[in-house]
Scaffold this motif. Structure first.
Motif, PDB file in Angstrom:
ATOM      1  N   THR A  55      33.059  30.824  36.951  1.00  0.00           N
ATOM      2  CA  THR A  55      32.391  31.682  37.934  1.00  0.00           C
ATOM      3  C   THR A  55      33.354  32.100  39.039  1.00  0.00           C
ATOM      4  OG1 THR A  55      30.246  30.645  37.505  1.00  0.00           O
ATOM      5  CG2 THR A  55      30.496  31.815  39.591  1.00  0.00           C
ATOM      6  N   GLU A  56      34.169  31.160  39.512  1.00  0.00           N
ATOM      7  CA  GLU A  56      35.151  31.474  40.542  1.00  0.00           C
ATOM      8  C   GLU A  56      36.177  32.482  40.026  1.00  0.00           C
ATOM      9  OE1 GLU A  56      36.841  27.758  41.655  1.00  0.00           O
ATOM     10  OE2 GLU A  56      35.123  27.132  42.876  1.00  0.00           O
ATOM     11  N   LEU A  57      36.581  32.293  38.787  1.00  0.00           N
ATOM     12  CA  LEU A  57      37.568  33.193  38.193  1.00  0.00           C
ATOM     13  C   LEU A  57      37.020  34.608  38.069  1.00  0.00           C
ATOM     14  CD1 LEU A  57      40.433  33.151  36.913  1.00  0.00           C
ATOM     15  CD2 LEU A  57      39.289  32.927  34.702  1.00  0.00           C
ATOM     16  N   MET A  58      35.783  34.722  37.626  1.00  0.00           N
ATOM     17  CA  MET A  58      35.171  36.038  37.487  1.00  0.00           C
ATOM     18  C   MET A  58      35.060  36.740  38.843  1.00  0.00           C
ATOM     19  SD  MET A  58      34.589  36.617  34.268  1.00  0.00           S
ATOM     20  CE  MET A  58      36.211  35.822  34.096  1.00  0.00           C
ATOM     21  N   ALA A  59      34.818  35.967  39.891  1.00  0.00           N
ATOM     22  CA  ALA A  59      34.751  36.545  41.241  1.00  0.00           C
ATOM     23  C   ALA A  59      36.117  37.071  41.666  1.00  0.00           C
ATOM     24  CB  ALA A  59      34.253  35.500  42.236  1.00  0.00           C
ATOM     25  N   HIS A  60      37.181  36.313  41.354  1.00  0.00           N
ATOM     26  CA  HIS A  60      38.536  36.775  41.649  1.00  0.00           C
ATOM     27  C   HIS A  60      38.841  38.059  40.882  1.00  0.00           C
ATOM     28  CE1 HIS A  60      40.186  33.709  44.249  1.00  0.00           C
ATOM     29  NE2 HIS A  60      39.780  32.745  43.449  1.00  0.00           N
ATOM     30  N   TRP A  61      38.487  38.070  39.612  1.00  0.00           N
ATOM     31  CA  TRP A  61      38.778  39.236  38.791  1.00  0.00           C
ATOM     32  C   TRP A  61      38.045  40.470  39.300  1.00  0.00           C
ATOM     33  CZ3 TRP A  61      39.123  37.738  32.893  1.00  0.00           C
ATOM     34  CH2 TRP A  61      40.171  36.820  32.724  1.00  0.00           C
ATOM     35  N   GLN A  62      36.829  40.271  39.798  1.00  0.00           N
ATOM     36  CA  GLN A  62      36.088  41.411  40.350  1.00  0.00           C
ATOM     37  C   GLN A  62      36.813  41.972  41.577  1.00  0.00           C
ATOM     38  OE1 GLN A  62      33.236  42.939  39.071  1.00  0.00           O
ATOM     39  NE2 GLN A  62      33.838  44.463  40.609  1.00  0.00           N
ATOM     40  N   LYS A  63      37.362  41.097  42.402  1.00  0.00           N
ATOM     41  CA  LYS A  63      38.115  41.552  43.575  1.00  0.00           C
ATOM     42  C   LYS A  63      39.356  42.333  43.161  1.00  0.00           C
ATOM     43  CE  LYS A  63      36.655  37.775  46.642  1.00  0.00           C
ATOM     44  NZ  LYS A  63      37.104  36.572  47.395  1.00  0.00           N
ATOM     45  N   VAL A  64      40.040  41.858  42.121  1.00  0.00           N
ATOM     46  CA  VAL A  64      41.224  42.573  41.641  1.00  0.00           C
ATOM     47  C   VAL A  64      40.824  43.934  41.072  1.00  0.00           C
ATOM     48  CG1 VAL A  64      43.186  42.520  40.050  1.00  0.00           C
ATOM     49  CG2 VAL A  64      42.426  40.411  41.165  1.00  0.00           C
ATOM     50  N   HIS A  65      39.744  43.960  40.331  1.00  0.00           N
ATOM     51  CA  HIS A  65      39.241  45.233  39.795  1.00  0.00           C
ATOM     52  C   HIS A  65      38.907  46.196  40.935  1.00  0.00           C
ATOM     53  CE1 HIS A  65      36.926  48.185  37.557  1.00  0.00           C
ATOM     54  NE2 HIS A  65      35.938  47.986  38.394  1.00  0.00           N
ATOM     55  N   ASP A  66      38.256  45.705  41.963  1.00  0.00           N
ATOM     56  CA  ASP A  66      37.877  46.557  43.090  1.00  0.00           C
ATOM     57  C   ASP A  66      39.113  47.131  43.784  1.00  0.00           C
ATOM     58  OD1 ASP A  66      35.231  45.989  42.552  1.00  0.00           O
ATOM     59  OD2 ASP A  66      35.036  44.491  44.145  1.00  0.00           O
ATOM     60  N   ALA A  67      40.171  46.321  43.873  1.00  0.00           N
ATOM     61  CA  ALA A  67      41.385  46.752  44.567  1.00  0.00           C
ATOM     62  C   ALA A  67      42.258  47.663  43.721  1.00  0.00           C
ATOM     63  CB  ALA A  67      42.200  45.536  45.006  1.00  0.00           C
ATOM     64  N   SER A  68      42.259  47.428  42.411  1.00  0.00           N
ATOM     65  CA  SER A  68      43.206  48.125  41.532  1.00  0.00           C
ATOM     66  C   SER A  68      42.573  49.141  40.592  1.00  0.00           C
ATOM     67  CB  SER A  68      43.969  47.105  40.689  1.00  0.00           C
ATOM     68  OG  SER A  68      43.089  46.456  39.769  1.00  0.00           O
ATOM     69  N   GLY A  69      41.282  48.943  40.295  1.00  0.00           N
ATOM     70  CA  GLY A  69      40.621  49.798  39.314  1.00  0.00           C
ATOM     71  C   GLY A  69      40.915  49.422  37.874  1.00  0.00           C
ATOM     72  N   LEU A  70      41.655  48.345  37.660  1.00  0.00           N
ATOM     73  CA  LEU A  70      42.029  47.958  36.302  1.00  0.00           C
ATOM     74  C   LEU A  70      40.876  47.278  35.577  1.00  0.00           C
ATOM     75  CD1 LEU A  70      45.643  46.569  36.827  1.00  0.00           C
ATOM     76  CD2 LEU A  70      44.951  48.848  36.076  1.00  0.00           C
ATOM     77  N   ALA A  71      40.884  47.435  34.255  1.00  0.00           N
ATOM     78  CA  ALA A  71      39.845  46.846  33.416  1.00  0.00           C
ATOM     79  C   ALA A  71      40.157  45.380  33.119  1.00  0.00           C
ATOM     80  CB  ALA A  71      39.735  47.625  32.108  1.00  0.00           C
ATOM     81  N   PHE A  72      39.104  44.608  32.890  1.00  0.00           N
ATOM     82  CA  PHE A  72      39.230  43.204  32.524  1.00  0.00           C
ATOM     83  C   PHE A  72      38.335  42.910  31.324  1.00  0.00           C
ATOM     84  CE2 PHE A  72      40.798  42.949  36.805  1.00  0.00           C
ATOM     85  CZ  PHE A  72      41.622  41.830  36.847  1.00  0.00           C
ATOM     86  N   SER A  73      38.836  42.064  30.433  1.00  0.00           N
ATOM     87  CA  SER A  73      38.020  41.517  29.358  1.00  0.00           C
ATOM     88  C   SER A  73      37.864  40.022  29.599  1.00  0.00           C
ATOM     89  CB  SER A  73      38.690  41.743  27.992  1.00  0.00           C
ATOM     90  OG  SER A  73      38.036  40.974  26.992  1.00  0.00           O
ATOM     91  N   ASP A  74      36.625  39.536  29.523  1.00  0.00           N
ATOM     92  CA  ASP A  74      36.398  38.097  29.717  1.00  0.00           C
ATOM     93  C   ASP A  74      36.268  37.362  28.385  1.00  0.00           C
ATOM     94  OD1 ASP A  74      33.937  38.887  28.772  1.00  0.00           O
ATOM     95  OD2 ASP A  74      32.810  38.337  30.569  1.00  0.00           O
ATOM     96  N   GLN A  75      36.678  38.017  27.312  1.00  0.00           N
ATOM     97  CA  GLN A  75      36.478  37.464  25.972  1.00  0.00           C
ATOM     98  C   GLN A  75      37.114  36.086  25.816  1.00  0.00           C
ATOM     99  OE1 GLN A  75      37.175  40.215  22.702  1.00  0.00           O
ATOM    100  NE2 GLN A  75      38.018  38.578  21.427  1.00  0.00           N
ATOM    101  N   THR A  76      38.339  35.941  26.296  1.00  0.00           N
ATOM    102  CA  THR A  76      39.038  34.666  26.114  1.00  0.00           C
ATOM    103  C   THR A  76      38.459  33.571  26.997  1.00  0.00           C
ATOM    104  OG1 THR A  76      41.094  35.750  25.461  1.00  0.00           O
ATOM    105  CG2 THR A  76      41.260  33.508  26.280  1.00  0.00           C
ATOM    106  N   VAL A  77      38.277  33.862  28.277  1.00  0.00           N
ATOM    107  CA  VAL A  77      37.841  32.798  29.195  1.00  0.00           C
ATOM    108  C   VAL A  77      36.405  32.372  28.949  1.00  0.00           C
ATOM    109  CG1 VAL A  77      39.511  33.446  30.957  1.00  0.00           C
ATOM    110  CG2 VAL A  77      37.226  34.450  31.004  1.00  0.00           C
TER     111      VAL A  77
END
Length: 221
Positions: A55-77
């Motif tokens: 859950t913490e990781l997904m929150a970090h990734w959302q912040k990075v997405h918001d700042a960069s616009g880059l896509a993320f896949s959560d398939q592995t985690v």
């Protein structure tokens, strides 16, 4: 000699977000040498990811997405029993750096693409060998003694070697020696002097401003 030292980890989400900003900076500075030093964000971690960390990781990734616009896949985690150990991916970059220093950044970015976009488990040797050997070949890395591009088996053998394991550990030790605990970090080295350009995600225009300020200050001195 002037160069940039990029202290990062291919499985660091902010490093992934910072990638396009760094690439844009380097596009405007052709010929400037860049050395990647691996930071080891979660190196040697052996704990299975639990729901709290996920859950913490997904929150970090959302912040990075918001700042960069880059896509993320959560398939592995999202996989059961996933262990977020960044040492294997860092070691793959170190192996690439030894094989073809000029292709190090291409391999670093290929690992990021595999993990964050394609949802591949880059803690696994076979995945890293495939991804990195393809990236090295695409980047025009030197051929082997038999006259062929490096393949997955050859890369895996290099990656598994004690020499590369020790070199990876040395990168982590150097990062600690510099007292760098956050990634990405960008340092300017000129005539042996080190100056911090940025620590953490920074947009390209600000990067240019900060780098120019350092150059101007050193020139004035």
């Amino acid at each position: 000699m002037t160069k940039l030292i990029y202290i990062a980890d291919p499985m660091c989400s902010w490093c992934y977000g910072f990638g396009p900003e760094l690439s844009a900076l380097l596009d405007g500075l052709p010929g400037l040498r860049v050395e990647i030093v691996l930071g080891g964000l979660r190196a040697y971690n052996d704990a299975v990811m639990d729901e709290v960390m996920r859950t913490e990781l997904m929150a970090h990734w959302q912040k990075v997405h918001d700042a960069s616009g880059l896509a993320f896949s959560d398939q592995t985690v999202m996989q059961e029993n996933f262990i977020y150990n960044t040492e294997p991916a860092c070691r793959a970059v170190v192996a690439a750096r030894q094989w073809a220093p000029d292709a190090t950044m291409a391999v670093f970015q290929a690992i990021q693409q595999a993990f964050y976009v394609d949802g591949r488990d880059v803690t696994r040797a076979e995945v890293l060998a495939e991804v990195c050997s393809k990236a090295l070949t695409a980047a025009g890395a030197p051929i082997d003694a038999a006259g062929a591009p490096i393949d997955a088996a050859a890369f895996a053998a290099l990656w598994e070697s004690d020499e590369i394991k020790q070199a990876t550990h040395a990168d982590f030790a150097q990062t600690r020696h510099w007292n760098i605990t956050g990634f990405p970090t960008l340092v300017l080295e000129r005539d042996g002097a080190l100056d911090m350009v940025t620590s953490g995600f920074t947009a390209m225009p600000k990067l240019v401003e900060q780098l120019q300020a350092l150059v101007d200050r050193q020139t004035a001195a």
